[in-house]
Design a protein around this motif. Structure first.
Motif, PDB file in Angstrom:
ATOM      1  N   LEU A  85      -3.692   0.533   6.270  1.00 42.60           N
ATOM      2  CA  LEU A  85      -2.322   1.044   6.452  1.00 42.60           C
ATOM      3  C   LEU A  85      -1.998   1.476   7.753  1.00 42.60           C
ATOM      4  O   LEU A  85      -0.863   1.251   8.471  1.00 42.60           O
ATOM      5  N   GLU A 137      -1.255  -1.463  10.026  1.00 42.17           N
ATOM      6  CA  GLU A 137       0.160  -1.871   9.430  1.00 42.17           C
ATOM      7  C   GLU A 137       1.435  -1.138  10.108  1.00 42.17           C
ATOM      8  O   GLU A 137       2.693  -1.703  10.576  1.00 42.17           O
ATOM      9  N   GLU A 176      -8.447   0.967   3.152  1.00 36.50           N
ATOM     10  CA  GLU A 176      -7.018   0.701   2.687  1.00 36.50           C
ATOM     11  C   GLU A 176      -6.225   1.714   3.555  1.00 36.50           C
ATOM     12  O   GLU A 176      -5.097   1.252   4.051  1.00 36.50           O
ATOM     13  N   GLY A 185       1.845   6.921   2.233  1.00 39.78           N
ATOM     14  CA  GLY A 185       0.977   5.655   1.893  1.00 39.78           C
ATOM     15  C   GLY A 185      -0.471   6.357   1.355  1.00 39.78           C
ATOM     16  O   GLY A 185      -0.976   5.639   0.600  1.00 39.78           O
ATOM     17  N   THR A 186      -0.998   7.232   1.997  1.00 37.29           N
ATOM     18  CA  THR A 186      -2.485   7.856   1.754  1.00 37.29           C
ATOM     19  C   THR A 186      -2.220   8.503   0.420  1.00 37.29           C
ATOM     20  O   THR A 186      -3.359   8.241  -0.274  1.00 37.29           O
TER      21      THR A 186
END
Length: 455
Positions: A402, A405, A398, A352-353
């Motif tokens: 993440l 999440e 973000e 995701g990063t």
């Protein structure tokens, strides 16, 4: 203000109160230089507990905010000055007061440098495990304030697990002793743990009793190269699932490897997409180190290279310790995330990063205490470029989102400071945040200790 300085001088030596504006600017912020910082009214440099008490009594009487500082190696702005404050620098309180091999404790002042303590206890066959990457500069007081970790956390745990007792000067100058020096003790609420990680918002630590361990054998390490971060994270899961407890298990992505090479000329393999470093406290390269190498190969490692001796192992660890400094040189400024996720979701965090970096057109290097799931996505940007700075801040947020999440936390070891205040509220929720504020009110009813930090 002149009356405040005069009152401070009544209980401090002449060189213990600094007011020169050029000198004050050097104490304005920690290593998170992009976080807001104000202009202090004075810097106080006590050498004794009594001088700290005098400083807090004076500040309390004048209702002047106090910002405690150590070596200012923090990465979240927790030690940043605010306008008109007193910076209370504890670096001159740097004595190791006791090392007791029978009780396996050390008693130290807050300004003792982590590496200095580590070497001192090593001389007596003992070991102080917490080892932040900045261990050659950071102080024990700062480590306690931010509840810092380090490379060895996967086996030995973080700072909080080694703080047995504290002497703390409260906001009004009273001296509180918490905890114990015994191996066990459960009398009353655990106030010691409450202060660890409080970032100077509840009191000023002036003495700490720390637990020690017997010194382990020298570490032997291996380096495993992977064609993807997914494969490296798969190896981490296999190692932990197999029941191994390495002394460290560290990951660097290709961006980080290249940055370290550019700075140190170490010649790390730049063709790899992820480099995994594992080490065990063992004098022999057989046993668990070999088993971990086999697990890395099973996960898809393209090459596994064990160190032949302790000196080679130390070189590998130096590469990892250099990572954040090296990334800082890529663009001149970095925003360092400190997101910790369950190990089982480490691959998702790195994947995701990478997507966030691509979305915003940024360089984001990731190094991680992989055995803990504690990642340090580091956003590299040019602070003089307004658009790039905007994208850097957006990507930072973000990455935080993440992590939450994925069932993680916004900080595994760097603390909240001013950088992550909004995200702390997001993670804790209204009820827990209200309780935090209530605790702050009990210890610091006038709100003079490190105001504007944490929440």
């Amino acid at each position: 203000m002149s009356e405040l300085i005069e009152r401070l001088g009544e209980g401090l030596p002449e060189d213990g109160v600094l007011t020169d504006p050029d000198v004050l600017r050097t104490y304005a912020h920690d290593m998170a230089g992009f976080c807001p910082a104000g202009a202090p009214a004075a810097v106080v440099l006590p050498r004794t507990v009594e001088e700290v008490q005098h400083t807090l009594r004076t500040a309390h009487a004048f209702r002047v905010p106090v910002v405690p500082q150590g070596a200012r190696t923090g990465l979240s702005g927790a030690a940043n000055a605010i306008d008109g404050c007193l910076v209370l620098s504890l670096v001159r309180m740097n004595r190791i007061l006791e090392i007791n091999p029978v009780d396996r404790v050390a008693v130290v002042e807050p300004g003792v440098v982590n590496a200095t303590l580590s070497r001192a206890v090593n001389e007596q066959g003992l070991f102080y495990p917490p080892d932040p990457s900045s261990w050659e500069e950071c102080t024990i007081g700062g480590n306690i304030g931010t509840a810092s970790g380090g490379l060895c956390c996967v086996k030995y745990g973080v700072t909080a697990e080694y703080v047995l007792g504290l002497d703390v000067v409260l906001a009004d100058g009273r001296l509180l002793s918490t905890g114990r020096r015994t191996a066990k003790g459960v009398a009353g609420y655990d106030l010691t743990r409450l202060f660890v990680g409080s970032e100077g918002s509840l009191g000023v630590v002036v003495r700490a009793t720390l637990a020690l361990k017997a010194e382990p054998p020298q570490q032997l390490a291996l380096a495993a190269e992977f064609p993807s971060t997914d494969a490296a994270c798969d190896a981490v899961c296999r190692i932990m699932e197999a029941g191994h407890t390495p002394a460290l298990l560290e990951l660097m992505d290709t961006t980080t490897v290249r940055a370290v090479n550019d700075m140190t000329k170490m010649g790390l393999p730049e063709s790899t997409q992820a480099l995994l470093l594992a080490a065990f406290d063992t004098p022999e390269p057989s046993g668990p180190l070999r088993a971990v190498g086999e697990l890395c190969e099973a996960a898809g490692a393209s090459q596994v290279v064990p160190a032949e001796n302790a000196a080679e192992s130390e070189l590998l660890l130096q590469a990892r310790r250099s990572a954040l400094v090296a990334l800082d040189q890529v663009k001149g400024t970095t925003m360092i995330d400190d997101v910790c996720v369950p190990r089982s979701r480490l691959a998702e965090m790195l994947r995701g990063t990478a997507a966030i970096a691509e979305k915003h057109g940024l360089t984001i290097g990731v190094c991680a205490h992989a055995g803990d799931g504690n990642t340090h996505p580091t956003v590299c940007f040019d602070a003089s470029d307004e658009d790039e700075s905007r994208r850097a801040h957006a990507s930072f947020d973000e990455i935080m989102a993440l992590g939450l999440e994925l069932g993680g936390t916004i900080t595994g070891e760097h603390g909240v400071g001013v950088l992550k205040k909004a995200w702390l509220a997001e993670e804790l929720g209204p009820l827990a945040l209200g309780l935090h504020r209530g605790i702050k009110q009990v210890f610091d009813p006038e709100g003079i200790l490190n105001p504007g930090k944490v929440f």
